[in-house]
Design a protein around this motif. Structure first.
Motif, PDB file in Angstrom:
ATOM      1  N   ARG A 396     -34.954 -12.459  38.224  1.00 24.81           N
ATOM      2  CA  ARG A 396     -33.838 -12.622  39.168  1.00 24.81           C
ATOM      3  C   ARG A 396     -34.125 -11.860  40.450  1.00 24.81           C
ATOM      4  O   ARG A 396     -33.896 -12.359  41.563  1.00 24.81           O
ATOM      5  N   LEU A 397     -34.648 -10.630  40.313  1.00 25.70           N
ATOM      6  CA  LEU A 397     -35.020  -9.845  41.482  1.00 25.70           C
ATOM      7  C   LEU A 397     -36.113 -10.530  42.277  1.00 25.70           C
ATOM      8  O   LEU A 397     -36.086 -10.555  43.523  1.00 25.70           O
ATOM      9  N   VAL A 398     -37.081 -11.114  41.582  1.00 25.12           N
ATOM     10  CA  VAL A 398     -38.168 -11.824  42.263  1.00 25.12           C
ATOM     11  C   VAL A 398     -37.621 -13.001  43.059  1.00 25.12           C
ATOM     12  O   VAL A 398     -38.006 -13.223  44.220  1.00 25.12           O
ATOM     13  N   TYR A 399     -36.683 -13.745  42.472  1.00 25.43           N
ATOM     14  CA  TYR A 399     -36.149 -14.906  43.187  1.00 25.43           C
ATOM     15  C   TYR A 399     -35.347 -14.495  44.417  1.00 25.43           C
ATOM     16  O   TYR A 399     -35.553 -15.031  45.515  1.00 25.43           O
ATOM     17  N   TYR A 400     -34.448 -13.537  44.252  1.00 27.49           N
ATOM     18  CA  TYR A 400     -33.557 -13.176  45.361  1.00 27.49           C
ATOM     19  C   TYR A 400     -34.308 -12.532  46.525  1.00 27.49           C
ATOM     20  O   TYR A 400     -33.993 -12.779  47.693  1.00 27.49           O
ATOM     21  N   SER A 401     -35.295 -11.699  46.249  1.00 28.04           N
ATOM     22  CA  SER A 401     -35.896 -10.908  47.323  1.00 28.04           C
ATOM     23  C   SER A 401     -37.286 -11.359  47.735  1.00 28.04           C
ATOM     24  O   SER A 401     -37.674 -11.173  48.889  1.00 28.04           O
ATOM     25  N   LEU A 402     -38.051 -11.933  46.829  1.00 29.72           N
ATOM     26  CA  LEU A 402     -39.452 -12.188  47.139  1.00 29.72           C
ATOM     27  C   LEU A 402     -39.764 -13.651  47.402  1.00 29.72           C
ATOM     28  O   LEU A 402     -40.514 -13.965  48.335  1.00 29.72           O
ATOM     29  N   SER A 403     -39.224 -14.537  46.585  1.00 30.61           N
ATOM     30  CA  SER A 403     -39.645 -15.931  46.703  1.00 30.61           C
ATOM     31  C   SER A 403     -38.526 -16.890  47.073  1.00 30.61           C
ATOM     32  O   SER A 403     -38.798 -18.064  47.300  1.00 30.61           O
ATOM     33  N   GLY A 404     -37.293 -16.438  47.109  1.00 20.84           N
ATOM     34  CA  GLY A 404     -36.174 -17.320  47.402  1.00 20.84           C
ATOM     35  C   GLY A 404     -36.054 -17.647  48.884  1.00 20.84           C
ATOM     36  O   GLY A 404     -36.940 -17.323  49.684  1.00 20.84           O
ATOM     37  N   VAL A 470     -34.763 -18.178  32.110  1.00 19.00           N
ATOM     38  CA  VAL A 470     -33.324 -18.090  32.374  1.00 19.00           C
ATOM     39  C   VAL A 470     -33.062 -17.280  33.645  1.00 19.00           C
ATOM     40  O   VAL A 470     -32.261 -17.668  34.498  1.00 19.00           O
ATOM     41  N   GLY A 471     -33.754 -16.143  33.804  1.00 20.07           N
ATOM     42  CA  GLY A 471     -33.511 -15.287  34.959  1.00 20.07           C
ATOM     43  C   GLY A 471     -33.846 -15.951  36.280  1.00 20.07           C
ATOM     44  O   GLY A 471     -33.151 -15.741  37.283  1.00 20.07           O
ATOM     45  N   TYR A 472     -34.893 -16.773  36.309  1.00 22.66           N
ATOM     46  CA  TYR A 472     -35.298 -17.403  37.574  1.00 22.66           C
ATOM     47  C   TYR A 472     -34.510 -18.677  37.846  1.00 22.66           C
ATOM     48  O   TYR A 472     -33.910 -18.833  38.907  1.00 22.66           O
ATOM     49  N   THR A 473     -34.489 -19.582  36.858  1.00 18.66           N
ATOM     50  CA  THR A 473     -33.862 -20.888  37.102  1.00 18.66           C
ATOM     51  C   THR A 473     -32.349 -20.787  37.173  1.00 18.66           C
ATOM     52  O   THR A 473     -31.719 -21.448  38.007  1.00 18.66           O
ATOM     53  N   LEU A 474     -31.735 -19.948  36.317  1.00 26.23           N
ATOM     54  CA  LEU A 474     -30.277 -19.864  36.313  1.00 26.23           C
ATOM     55  C   LEU A 474     -29.749 -19.304  37.623  1.00 26.23           C
ATOM     56  O   LEU A 474     -28.738 -19.774  38.159  1.00 26.23           O
ATOM     57  N   ASN A 475     -30.451 -18.309  38.175  1.00 25.05           N
ATOM     58  CA  ASN A 475     -30.004 -17.758  39.452  1.00 25.05           C
ATOM     59  C   ASN A 475     -30.284 -18.705  40.604  1.00 25.05           C
ATOM     60  O   ASN A 475     -29.525 -18.755  41.570  1.00 25.05           O
ATOM     61  N   MET A 476     -31.359 -19.471  40.506  1.00 27.10           N
ATOM     62  CA  MET A 476     -31.623 -20.475  41.534  1.00 27.10           C
ATOM     63  C   MET A 476     -30.533 -21.541  41.519  1.00 27.10           C
ATOM     64  O   MET A 476     -30.028 -21.957  42.570  1.00 27.10           O
ATOM     65  N   ILE A 477     -30.122 -21.951  40.334  1.00 28.24           N
ATOM     66  CA  ILE A 477     -29.053 -22.943  40.219  1.00 28.24           C
ATOM     67  C   ILE A 477     -27.725 -22.355  40.700  1.00 28.24           C
ATOM     68  O   ILE A 477     -26.939 -23.021  41.389  1.00 28.24           O
ATOM     69  N   SER A 478     -27.472 -21.087  40.356  1.00 25.28           N
ATOM     70  CA  SER A 478     -26.198 -20.473  40.738  1.00 25.28           C
ATOM     71  C   SER A 478     -26.073 -20.341  42.246  1.00 25.28           C
ATOM     72  O   SER A 478     -24.983 -20.477  42.805  1.00 25.28           O
ATOM     73  N   VAL A 479     -27.193 -20.079  42.937  1.00 21.04           N
ATOM     74  CA  VAL A 479     -27.150 -19.982  44.395  1.00 21.04           C
ATOM     75  C   VAL A 479     -26.883 -21.360  45.000  1.00 21.04           C
ATOM     76  O   VAL A 479     -26.093 -21.504  45.940  1.00 21.04           O
TER      77      VAL A 479
END
Length: 574
Positions: A396-404, A470-479
């Motif tokens: 989740r941290l990787v998605y929000y700050s590094l690759s999102g 779950v941590g990467y895809t679920l947060n991507m979907i939630s955004v």
């Protein structure tokens, strides 16, 4: 600025020399199987000697070398991170005092001498948490200090109970069956829970993020929060077969689960990493309850390497994005900060236990030994779910700050140009990759026999893959879908607030304590205790002394009065 860097380099060089000497001494003592014990007797009380003692064995010297190595990297890193601070020299001296207190605690096998390092850590940590001198820092510092005072009182009481054993050198007296020794072990367990922020003392650890980031890298990797675990490792012979081990197992598993769940709802970058530290401390306390002191020490060392790296990378990112700590205002940093992003990924993957990084060697071994041990179903589920949650909040941290998606303003200037900050990150990256393998060869030269069914053998890898997905895809979907978690606001708020522990540790305790204190003051301090206590005794003694003084003056009036009373008494009797 140049003077600050020179001071940081000189401090780093000194600590690096100490780290190299400690590492060589540890390897030598590990090979020989010996140790050095130095003792100075100060005085003797009722046949019990009050001593200052130092123990140089392979464990203390190895931990000392890791603390000095990480501290040297942190001080060099601080030369740039704290370069704009007007009190740079004061900051350096406080950090060096913090390191000195930790080293004294590591080398002390005596509860009286260990109290100096223990209290030194508490005092200096308070000075570092309130360093920025604002209201938030003051509140966090007070919460940290008061939470740790519970452990200080427990250490003081354990000193009193260990006098029953005839001395305070606990390495000679652990494992005793006396009442004083048993009570001392329980008090040591309480002290370790407060210092290592186990439930219900967990609220102070995320609050301590008010300190500067270099301090967080030092405190939450190898010093303050690991002091309690290290003390439990030293007392591990007394935990075997004790009822305290069952309590520690439940507390460690619950802390690990609570911290992992809370990190998945946190948006502050430093608090996410702090909750990650809390989760790993729960892992160490949990495996200690099974008698795995060596495994806990192994994970303590590997965790110190990648957690210090993770905090340094967080500081570099915060520095680059105009001092913002909200991960929702970052994104796509991989294009602008490749060095920091690479180090974050290394530290995150090591934290998740990805094979052949340093965290894998300790974490995978801990999980397999725990699955072989006498785990009940609740603790087994907590171990598995907490491992998946660790990978979940890391990705989740990787998605929000590094690759999102890019969320910074167009005026932001983000880069990795500061080599004073990136060089220590590079050195710790080597440790995050190779440290686990090297330590496993040193600490466990013989292979451990672990027999598990295929499902349990693959369970760690399975929950890691599920947690990452779950941590990467679920947060991507939630955004993309406007935060579906807001539909479960109450559950999200309960999970993200550490089960209301900060509220219970601050407002709840203070309000309840103040009310009880007010009633006690009215009824006791200003009431019966005052009337029959100090003031009442004072008036009675002073009035009696005045009467005795008058009698001793040989006055004829008093003599005649006493004679008259004596005659009246005789007449009444007869």
């Amino acid at each position: 600025m140049l003077w600050n860097i020179k001071m940081a380099v000189s401090s780093m060089a000194f600590l690096l020399v100490v780290a190299c000497c400690g590492l060589l001494g540890s390897l030598s003592l590990l090979k020989e199987g010996g140790c050095y014990f130095l003792e100075w007797e100060l005085t003797s009380v009722n046949g019990v000697s009050v001593e200052m003692a130092l123990l140089f064995d392979w464990m203390s010297l190895l931990f000392l070398s890791f603390v000095c190595f990480i501290s040297s990297m942190v001080l060099y890193y601080s030369g740039s991170y704290m370069g704009g601070d007007s009190n740079m020299a004061r900051f350096m001296y406080i950090v060096l005092g913090f390191v000195a207190s930790m080293l004294f605690l590591i080398l002390s096998p005596n509860l009286i001498s260990i109290l100096l390092g223990w209290d030194g850590l508490g005092l200096v940590s308070y000075a570092l948490v309130i360093y920025y001198q604002n209201e938030k820092s003051a509140s966090a510092g007070m919460l940290t200090a008061l939470s740790n005072r519970v452990g200080d009182v427990a250490i003081l009481l354990s000193i009193a109970f260990m006098a029953d054993l005839g001395g305070w050198n606990f390495i000679f007296y652990v494992g005793g069956d006396s009442l004083g020794g048993s009570l001392a072990v329980w008090l040591i367990g309480l002290a370790a829970m407060t210092k290592s922020a186990q439930i219900p003392f967990s609220a102070w650890l995320p609050a301590a993020m008010a300190a500067p980031t270099p301090v967080s890298a030092l405190v939450h990797s190898s010093t303050l929060v690991t002091a309690g675990v290290y003390l439990l490792i030293r007392f591990s012979p007394s935990l075997a077969g004790s009822s305290l081990s069952g309590v520690l197992m439940l507390i460690g598993c619950t802390t690990m689960f609570m911290a992992g769940l809370g990190a998945n709802f946190e948006t502050d970058l430093k608090k996410i990493i702090a909750l990650s530290t809390l989760s790993q401390l729960g892992v160490m306390v949990g495996i200690l309850s099974f008698g795995g002191a060596m495994l806990a020490f192994f994970h303590l060392l590997t965790h110190a390497l990648f957690k210090a790296l993770l905090f340094m990378c967080a500081g570099s990112i915060i520095h680059g994005v105009s001092d913002s700590q909200d991960i929702r205002t970052m994104g796509n940093l991989v294009r602008f900060m490749p060095m920091s992003v690479m180090c974050v990924n290394l530290a995150n993957l090591s934290l998740c236990g990805i094979p052949f990084l340093s965290g894998f060697y300790s974490k995978d071994l801990i999980l397999e030994v725990a699955f072989m041990g006498p785990l009940n179903m609740i603790c087994l589920i907590m171990f598995g779910v907490a491992t998946g949650l660790t990978v979940s909040y890391s990705f989740r941290l990787v998605y929000y700050s590094l690759s999102g998606p890019w969320n910074l303003s167009c005026a932001s200037s983000v880069s990795d140009e500061d080599v004073v900050m990136t060089r220590p990150m590079g050195a710790l990256s080597v440790g995050a990759v190779l440290g686990g393998a090297a330590l496993s060869w040193v600490l466990f030269p013989a292979c451990l026999m672990i027999c598990l069914p295929p499902l349990f053998k693959m369970l760690a890898l399975l929950v890691t893959l599920i947690g990452g997905a779950v941590g990467y895809t679920l947060n991507m979907i939630s955004v993309e879908c406007k935060l579906k978690s807001l539909g479960f606001y109450k559950a999200s708020f309960f999970s993200g607030s550490m089960w209301f522990m900060p509220f219970l540790s601050t407002v709840g305790v203070s309000m309840g304590g103040l009310k009880v204190g007010s009633v006690y003051h009215q009824l006791s301090d200003s009431g019966w205790s005052e009337y029959y206590g100090g003031q009442g005794t004072y008036f009675m003694l002073s009035h009696t002394s005045k009467i005795l003084q008058s009698i001793q003056e040989n006055s004829i009036k008093i003599y005649l009065l006493v004679m008259l009373l004596w005659v009246v008494g005789l007449l009444l009797v007869f």
